[in-house]
Design a protein around this motif. Structure first.
Motif, PDB file in Angstrom:
ATOM      1  N   SER A  40       0.872  -1.171   0.000  1.00  0.00           N
ATOM      2  CA  SER A  40       0.000   0.000   0.000  1.00  0.00           C
ATOM      3  C   SER A  40       0.909   1.221   0.000  1.00  0.00           C
ATOM      4  N   ALA A  41       1.076   1.819  -1.175  1.00  0.00           N
ATOM      5  CA  ALA A  41       2.117   2.838  -1.350  1.00  0.00           C
ATOM      6  C   ALA A  41       1.722   4.187  -0.771  1.00  0.00           C
ATOM      7  N   ASP A  42       1.431   4.177   0.517  1.00  0.00           N
ATOM      8  CA  ASP A  42       1.036   5.431   1.173  1.00  0.00           C
ATOM      9  C   ASP A  42       1.825   5.594   2.461  1.00  0.00           C
ATOM     10  N   PHE A  43       2.947   4.911   2.544  1.00  0.00           N
ATOM     11  CA  PHE A  43       3.584   4.679   3.834  1.00  0.00           C
ATOM     12  C   PHE A  43       5.051   5.095   3.788  1.00  0.00           C
ATOM     13  N   ALA A  44       5.287   6.355   3.439  1.00  0.00           N
ATOM     14  CA  ALA A  44       6.675   6.826   3.411  1.00  0.00           C
ATOM     15  C   ALA A  44       7.252   6.746   4.826  1.00  0.00           C
ATOM     16  N   PRO A  45       8.491   6.336   4.993  1.00  0.00           N
ATOM     17  CA  PRO A  45       9.524   6.035   4.000  1.00  0.00           C
ATOM     18  C   PRO A  45       9.522   4.576   3.507  1.00  0.00           C
ATOM     19  N   TYR A  46       8.585   3.757   3.947  1.00  0.00           N
ATOM     20  CA  TYR A  46       8.652   2.340   3.563  1.00  0.00           C
ATOM     21  C   TYR A  46       8.205   2.085   2.126  1.00  0.00           C
ATOM     22  N   GLN A 124       5.077   3.066  17.740  1.00  0.00           N
ATOM     23  CA  GLN A 124       3.826   3.769  17.469  1.00  0.00           C
ATOM     24  C   GLN A 124       3.813   5.111  18.187  1.00  0.00           C
ATOM     25  N   VAL A 125       3.282   6.118  17.523  1.00  0.00           N
ATOM     26  CA  VAL A 125       3.205   7.448  18.141  1.00  0.00           C
ATOM     27  C   VAL A 125       1.831   8.063  17.889  1.00  0.00           C
ATOM     28  N   ILE A 126       1.599   9.181  18.578  1.00  0.00           N
ATOM     29  CA  ILE A 126       0.357   9.935  18.362  1.00  0.00           C
ATOM     30  C   ILE A 126       0.700  11.218  17.617  1.00  0.00           C
ATOM     31  N   MET A 127       0.010  11.444  16.521  1.00  0.00           N
ATOM     32  CA  MET A 127       0.235  12.669  15.751  1.00  0.00           C
ATOM     33  C   MET A 127      -1.010  13.551  15.852  1.00  0.00           C
ATOM     34  N   THR A 128      -0.783  14.854  16.013  1.00  0.00           N
ATOM     35  CA  THR A 128      -1.914  15.794  16.067  1.00  0.00           C
ATOM     36  C   THR A 128      -1.563  17.039  15.263  1.00  0.00           C
ATOM     37  N   ARG A 129      -2.486  17.996  15.267  1.00  0.00           N
ATOM     38  CA  ARG A 129      -2.147  19.304  14.697  1.00  0.00           C
ATOM     39  C   ARG A 129      -1.159  19.975  15.626  1.00  0.00           C
ATOM     40  N   ALA A 130      -0.275  20.790  15.084  1.00  0.00           N
ATOM     41  CA  ALA A 130       0.808  21.387  15.871  1.00  0.00           C
ATOM     42  C   ALA A 130       0.279  22.099  17.111  1.00  0.00           C
ATOM     43  N   GLU A 131      -0.831  22.813  16.966  1.00  0.00           N
ATOM     44  CA  GLU A 131      -1.311  23.589  18.123  1.00  0.00           C
ATOM     45  C   GLU A 131      -1.850  22.708  19.255  1.00  0.00           C
ATOM     46  N   ASP A 132      -2.130  21.436  18.957  1.00  0.00           N
ATOM     47  CA  ASP A 132      -2.668  20.541  19.995  1.00  0.00           C
ATOM     48  C   ASP A 132      -1.602  19.656  20.625  1.00  0.00           C
ATOM     49  N   VAL A 149      -7.211   6.437  11.890  1.00  0.00           N
ATOM     50  CA  VAL A 149      -6.283   5.316  11.698  1.00  0.00           C
ATOM     51  C   VAL A 149      -6.493   4.719  10.310  1.00  0.00           C
ATOM     52  N   GLN A 150      -5.539   3.889   9.910  1.00  0.00           N
ATOM     53  CA  GLN A 150      -5.689   3.216   8.628  1.00  0.00           C
ATOM     54  C   GLN A 150      -6.501   1.939   8.809  1.00  0.00           C
ATOM     55  N   LYS A 151      -7.436   1.740   7.899  1.00  0.00           N
ATOM     56  CA  LYS A 151      -8.312   0.567   7.954  1.00  0.00           C
ATOM     57  C   LYS A 151      -7.495  -0.725   7.934  1.00  0.00           C
ATOM     58  N   GLY A 152      -7.814  -1.626   8.837  1.00  0.00           N
ATOM     59  CA  GLY A 152      -7.168  -2.935   8.829  1.00  0.00           C
ATOM     60  C   GLY A 152      -5.771  -2.957   9.415  1.00  0.00           C
ATOM     61  N   SER A 153      -5.296  -1.834   9.942  1.00  0.00           N
ATOM     62  CA  SER A 153      -3.931  -1.808  10.484  1.00  0.00           C
ATOM     63  C   SER A 153      -3.948  -2.098  11.974  1.00  0.00           C
ATOM     64  N   ILE A 154      -2.760  -2.375  12.538  1.00  0.00           N
ATOM     65  CA  ILE A 154      -2.711  -2.591  13.983  1.00  0.00           C
ATOM     66  C   ILE A 154      -3.003  -1.291  14.725  1.00  0.00           C
ATOM     67  N   VAL A 189      -3.138   7.590  15.328  1.00  0.00           N
ATOM     68  CA  VAL A 189      -2.110   6.658  15.763  1.00  0.00           C
ATOM     69  C   VAL A 189      -1.327   6.276  14.519  1.00  0.00           C
ATOM     70  N   MET A 190      -0.008   6.436  14.610  1.00  0.00           N
ATOM     71  CA  MET A 190       0.813   6.186  13.421  1.00  0.00           C
ATOM     72  C   MET A 190       2.126   5.557  13.792  1.00  0.00           C
ATOM     73  N   GLU A 191       2.737   5.013  12.784  1.00  0.00           N
ATOM     74  CA  GLU A 191       4.055   4.459  12.979  1.00  0.00           C
ATOM     75  C   GLU A 191       5.073   5.608  13.013  1.00  0.00           C
ATOM     76  N   GLY A 192       5.999   5.566  13.985  1.00  0.00           N
ATOM     77  CA  GLY A 192       6.917   6.683  14.217  1.00  0.00           C
ATOM     78  C   GLY A 192       7.539   7.287  12.977  1.00  0.00           C
ATOM     79  N   PRO A 193       8.304   6.500  12.197  1.00  0.00           N
ATOM     80  CA  PRO A 193       8.985   7.066  11.032  1.00  0.00           C
ATOM     81  C   PRO A 193       8.011   7.655  10.011  1.00  0.00           C
ATOM     82  N   VAL A 194       6.823   7.061   9.917  1.00  0.00           N
ATOM     83  CA  VAL A 194       5.834   7.577   8.973  1.00  0.00           C
ATOM     84  C   VAL A 194       5.364   8.952   9.437  1.00  0.00           C
ATOM     85  N   ALA A 195       5.062   9.050  10.745  1.00  0.00           N
ATOM     86  CA  ALA A 195       4.615  10.332  11.293  1.00  0.00           C
ATOM     87  C   ALA A 195       5.724  11.376  11.153  1.00  0.00           C
ATOM     88  N   GLU A 196       6.958  10.970  11.402  1.00  0.00           N
ATOM     89  CA  GLU A 196       8.066  11.929  11.277  1.00  0.00           C
ATOM     90  C   GLU A 196       8.144  12.489   9.865  1.00  0.00           C
TER      91      GLU A 196
END
Ligand code: ARG
Length: 485
Positions: A40-46, A124-132, A149-154, A189-196
């Motif tokens: 699923s090519a939506d998962f940079a950097p993977y 795994q990390v939590i990503m939000t808008r910068a002000e939050d 979250v992404q459908k079907g993901s952990i 909820v996102m994977e760390g490197p992806v959120a970064e």
């Protein structure tokens, strides 16, 4: 019997057309071994899409691993971009040989597929808008908050465990980002490197300090259950890669590749110009699909209409059932049944393009059959009576007298069906046919522009259908003039 020949020839040549043109258009031919990797090519950097020298490419560390595995096997690599939650069904039905998509080997998934050794550990990390950022600095603060979250993901499972959280599950990671930015969800909820990667590319996002328990998760390659031969080959390659810690290097390189994304303006005209090749390719597929869909639908529809009008009860019944079922079920369901269901049950594998064309053809054949029936019934009875009394056989009357008039009178309706199919064909993007809709989605996930890529697609669809309906209008007037002469 002799008179049947043109029909037979016509049908045969259509079939040949189907099997010759269609695989050609889907490209990727070649002799020798081929392995098909789903991701699923939506998962940079993977794994992600990137416009490199004006060409759309799927890149990322998982892609590098895939290349290495293919090279070790002496096989040609084919990559299929499939929404994350459709990857397991695709593997199960044998459409792909393996999944390399940052997938975590969970106990649940192990029930259905086998996993390689793990090749990477992520968190795994939590990503939000910068002000939050400070507002959601602990897991407790997420109680009752809407989480994307992404459908079907952990990550979906993790978010479910947060008390009172309101989940929004979407197909693509880019949609999560868009939902965050537009305020539809407040955290993800996102994977760390992806959120970064996301945060590096958009200053309005941030990763909070909230820590998720047991959040170190592995990534492994999935293969069909029991495919031990493939699995040991994969593990061999992974072991080589691990020796030199190459996977980390792949991830670093891919991270750099992702961050040098020139932040082009998301102005609608710029998007159109920058991604015109995507749209152009999409238009080609959409037109090819619609034209072949209507062409095959025409032939099948005519046959079904004749069956529907025949004196033989059973033929009538078959035709009626065919029409009712196809008109009474959603085309999307038909598409998925043909693409995944048939592959699994009968071990016939259609390419995505073939499945798309088959679905559009049989679906429109049901509507066209009814149009033809009306047309045939609309031909004055006196015509066939006259022909029969002149000694023409029933078949000859049909072929020479009735059908030509019927077809002519329903041509406008067939034109309308073509227009309908152009629009409806957009659903084939679901299984990954690179039509106009698919391209619009791809552009959305590359540019992170929620609306403009869709507006461009809408405009293109509109131009296609508008021009076509004007052309049909002109043709219709021509014909009615020639009738009056
Ligand atoms: N590691 C997570 C999982 O297995 C997420 C993977 C998502 N991958 C992707 N290419 N979107 O569920």
């Amino acid at each position: 019997m002799k008179a049947l020949k043109p029909w037979l020839a016509c049908t045969l040549s259509m079939l040949m057309l189907f099997f010759m043109i269609v695989p050609l258009a889907s490209a990727s031919e070649g002799s020798g071994k081929k392995i098909i990797v789903g991701l699923s090519a939506d998962f940079a950097p993977y794994e992600f899409r990137k416009n490199i020298d004006g060409e759309d490419q799927i890149v990322g560390s998982d892609v590098e691993i895939a290349k290495r595995i293919a090279a070790d096997m002496g096989a040609q690599l084919e990559i299929q971009d499939i929404p994350f939650d459709s990857l397991l069904p695709a593997l199960d039905s044998g459409r792909i040989d393996m999944i390399i998509s940052g997938m975590t080997p969970t106990a649940e998934r192990r029930k259905n597929v086998d996993f390689s050794d793990s090749y990477y550990i992520s968190r795994q990390v939590i990503m939000t808008r910068a002000e939050d950022k400070d507002k959601y600095a602990t897991l407790d603060s997420l109680k009752g908050v809407s989480i994307g979250v992404q459908k079907g993901s952990i990550q979906e499972g993790i978010a479910k465990d947060i008390e009172g959280a309101k989940l929004t599950s979407v197909d693509r990671i880019s949609d999560i980002v868009l939902q965050l930015q537009s305020g539809r969800v407040d955290a993800a909820v996102m994977e760390g490197p992806v959120a970064e990667g996301q945060v590096a590319n958009s200053s309005d996002l941030a990763i909070t300090a909230a820590t998720i328990p047991d959040s170190d998760t592995e990534m492994a390659i999935a293969v069909e259950k029991g495919n031990t031969e493939l699995l040991s080959q994969i593990n061999g390659t992974l072991a080589e890669l691990k020796k030199t810690d190459e996977v980390s290097k792949f991830v670093q390189d891919a991270t750099a590749l992702n961050s040098d994304e020139q932040k082009a303006s998301s102005n609608i005209f710029n998007i159109f110009w920058d991604y015109r090749h995507y749209y152009a390719k999409g238009v080609q597929y959409t037109l090819l699909l619609s034209a072949l869909g209507v062409l095959f639908g025409f032939v099948i529809g005519l046959i079904v209409a004749l069956m529907r009008l025949s004196n033989v009860g059973i033929l009538r019944w078959i035709a009626m059932t065919y029409i009712e079922i196809l008109r009474g079920t959603p085309m999307l369901v038909q598409l998925l049944i043909i693409h995944y269901g048939i592959a699994q049950t009968f071990h016939i594998e259609f390419s995505v393009l073939q499945s798309g064309i088959i679905t559009l053809s049989i679906n429109s054949s049901a509507y066209l059959a009814e149009i033809f029936r009306a047309g045939i019934q609309g031909v004055d009875r006196g015509q066939s009576e006259a022909a029969r009394s002149l000694g023409m056989s029933y078949g000859a009357t049909l072929r020479h007298i009735i059908i030509p008039q019927a077809v002519k009178s329903v041509l406008p309706a067939i034109g309308n069906e073509f227009i309908v199919i152009i629009k409806e064909s957009s659903i084939v993007s679901f299984i990954g046919v690179a039509d106009l809709m698919f391209q619009a989605q791809a552009v959305r996930s590359i540019t992170y522009s929620a609306l403009n890529p869709l507006l461009i697609a809408a405009a293109i669809y509109f131009v296609m259908t508008f021009v076509l309906s004007k052309l049909l209008g002109i043709l219709e007037r021509r014909w009615s003039v020639s009738d009056r002469r």
